[in-house]
Design a protein around this motif. Sequence first.
Motif, short mmCIF file in Angstrom:
data_model
loop_
_atom_site.label_atom_id
_atom_site.label_comp_id
_atom_site.label_asym_id
_atom_site.label_seq_id
_atom_site.Cartn_x
_atom_site.Cartn_y
_atom_site.Cartn_z
N PHE A 63 1.04 -1.18 0.09
CA PHE A 63 -0.09 -0.13 -0.08
C PHE A 63 0.89 1.30 -0.08
N LEU A 64 2.05 1.17 0.82
CA LEU A 64 2.75 2.39 1.10
C LEU A 64 3.56 2.64 -0.28
N SER A 65 4.09 1.57 -0.93
CA SER A 65 4.88 1.76 -2.13
C SER A 65 4.13 2.07 -3.23
N LYS A 66 2.99 1.50 -3.24
CA LYS A 66 2.04 1.77 -4.53
C LYS A 66 1.79 3.19 -4.82
N ASN A 67 1.53 3.83 -3.47
CA ASN A 67 1.20 5.21 -3.70
C ASN A 67 2.37 6.09 -3.76
N ASN A 68 3.54 5.58 -3.34
CA ASN A 68 4.74 6.55 -3.25
C ASN A 68 5.31 6.22 -4.70
#
Lengths: 477, 182
Positions: A63-68
């Motif tokens: 979730f964190l990396s997808k949005n980053n």
Amino acid sequence: MSAELEQQIALLSKALEREKKARQQLEHKIEAFNAEQFEINKDLLSSYEHARVREVQLQFLTFLSKNNIDDKSLNEITHYFASNIKELFSQASCLIYKRINGQIQELKYQAHGMPDWQAIQLSDDELQELPRAKELNKWQRQEFTASAKQLAHYRGEPTLVINFSIKERYQVGIVLVIEHYCYSDDFKDTLQIAANQFATIISKRLTDAELSLNYQKLKSTVKTLRSTQKQLVHAEKMASLGTLSAGVAHEINNPLSYLASNLETLNTYVDEIETFATHQGVAPFVQQNSKISYVLDDLPDLLFACVDATKRISNIVSGLNSFSRKNDENLSPLDISYPIEAAVAITHNELKYKHQVQLDFNHQGALVSGNKGQLQQVFTNFLINAAHAMPEGGNVSISTLVIEGNLQIKISDQGIGMEEKVLARIFEPFFTTKAENEGTGLGLSITYAILTAHNAVVEVVSTKNKGTTFSIMMPLT
Amino acid sequence: MKGAVFNGFEQFVTERFGLSQWQQLLDKSNFTTAGIYLASDFYDDNELVTLITLLCQAQHIELPEALRDFGYYFFDILYRKIPPAPADQTLFDFLRSVDKVIHVQVKKTDPQAYTPALFYDSPDDKTILLRYVSQRKLCFFAEGLILGAAQTFNTPVDVTQTSCQHQGDKDCIIKVELCQQN
């Protein structure tokens, strides 16, 4: 108590102990059985628990990396990362700071449960109390100092601090103010993995940005190199033409002097012949001979035409000499507005009916080293050419501006413009787009020669049917 | 709650206050179990709470104090049931191993056993913080167990709670600090 009763109690106590031991043995057997069962299923249970934890961990990190990886600025991804990490903690607030060359440059604060980041100001003393991580890209647990606790924005006891090095001397710090840090090792591992992931993302983002910047620089350098190369080739060509022109002018000048001198003598002779022909004794004879009469009539016209042609040749030779002259005699500090205004005055009669000249001086009295007369000739030439480029009329603008130790002078028209192949040759001697008898093709060559002698750099930008702009850069005194 | 805890409580009451006190608690509570607790079996948590509450009333002591005392007493019984600790293990090492070692031992004896979750934090070398998460809310009992462990490891400590669910806080955080002489 009777002895029989005491014996009875003792017997019962022993029986109770036996029962207790029997129960304990039974319990041990059950526990042993359960332990055996546990050992059998231990690996399975352990694997299941491990997989469950990893699944949750993976979900969060994905979730964190997808949005980053979305197209966000460095500030945005930092805020996003910090906000999401903050949400993992109950009652946490968060502070982000940028530290450039060791100095705090920007402080943003997000309170618990609030979506927005607010810029805050702290005094120098308060800034000194900000927690600092000792290692990069690693969460570190710290306690507030006594004075830091006084800071209005802070709540809670421990802080989690992390510093990311964006580039040398440029760091971003994230301070999480939390109520406690009693969490499982898996949770703490997840936090650290997220930090590593974030460090990788910003590192990649910076590499991309640097690559892009380097690419832009490279493009700019290539452009400058090409332009310099073009200028060098052009300067070389003009220098060769200057040498050639000087030679041609010299070779023509000597016979031209004889020719002009002889034509003057011849003119005197003709005057004498005419005087003789009108003498009484000769006049009847001349009148009877029609051929002689025709020659005597035509001779002055022919001589006048020859003298006129000689003057034209002399002017061309003079122009060639001007083009090839390299000296910088008679240069003195001057305000460029004087030769420009003089040129405008000279060309006023030719331009006043169809053209408007707009002057926009922004050099505020900055001086260049120049010859006023030569520069007046230059601007006269530009103005005349501009007027010729706009036969139906239009605006000519002349503007000045000081740029990094140079004076920039721009002369723009809204005329017919030039094609690339014409543009490449406009400073060559005898190159002209005008009709055969309308120009010598020396005007811009001389202009170029004068400007070069003034250490000026000339650039031309022209668009067909839109206009031409000459840009001159002269060093300031 | 595991029967072993009830057995331990029976032993605690009998030793401290006498067999008759234990019988009185059983008589007053009037549970169907009637004081028969198998160590390996499970019983309603409320039974233990009721028994302790009745003891507090009978002996005029506060519930936290009673739970703390019982925990302190029970640690010794518990400690004898788990594998021997390494010789160089400290109190803090032991406390850190509770969730991964002792609770695993409990699970061995009964896979369905409900054990509290403990999460640790070490602000410095002399302090350990434990977040006690349990639906039973027996944080005072946990405090007693920690004090018992400190006694066993011969390591004097101060045990306090920086936040407690009984005080309306979200979590129970137990702070264990080594006493100055350590």
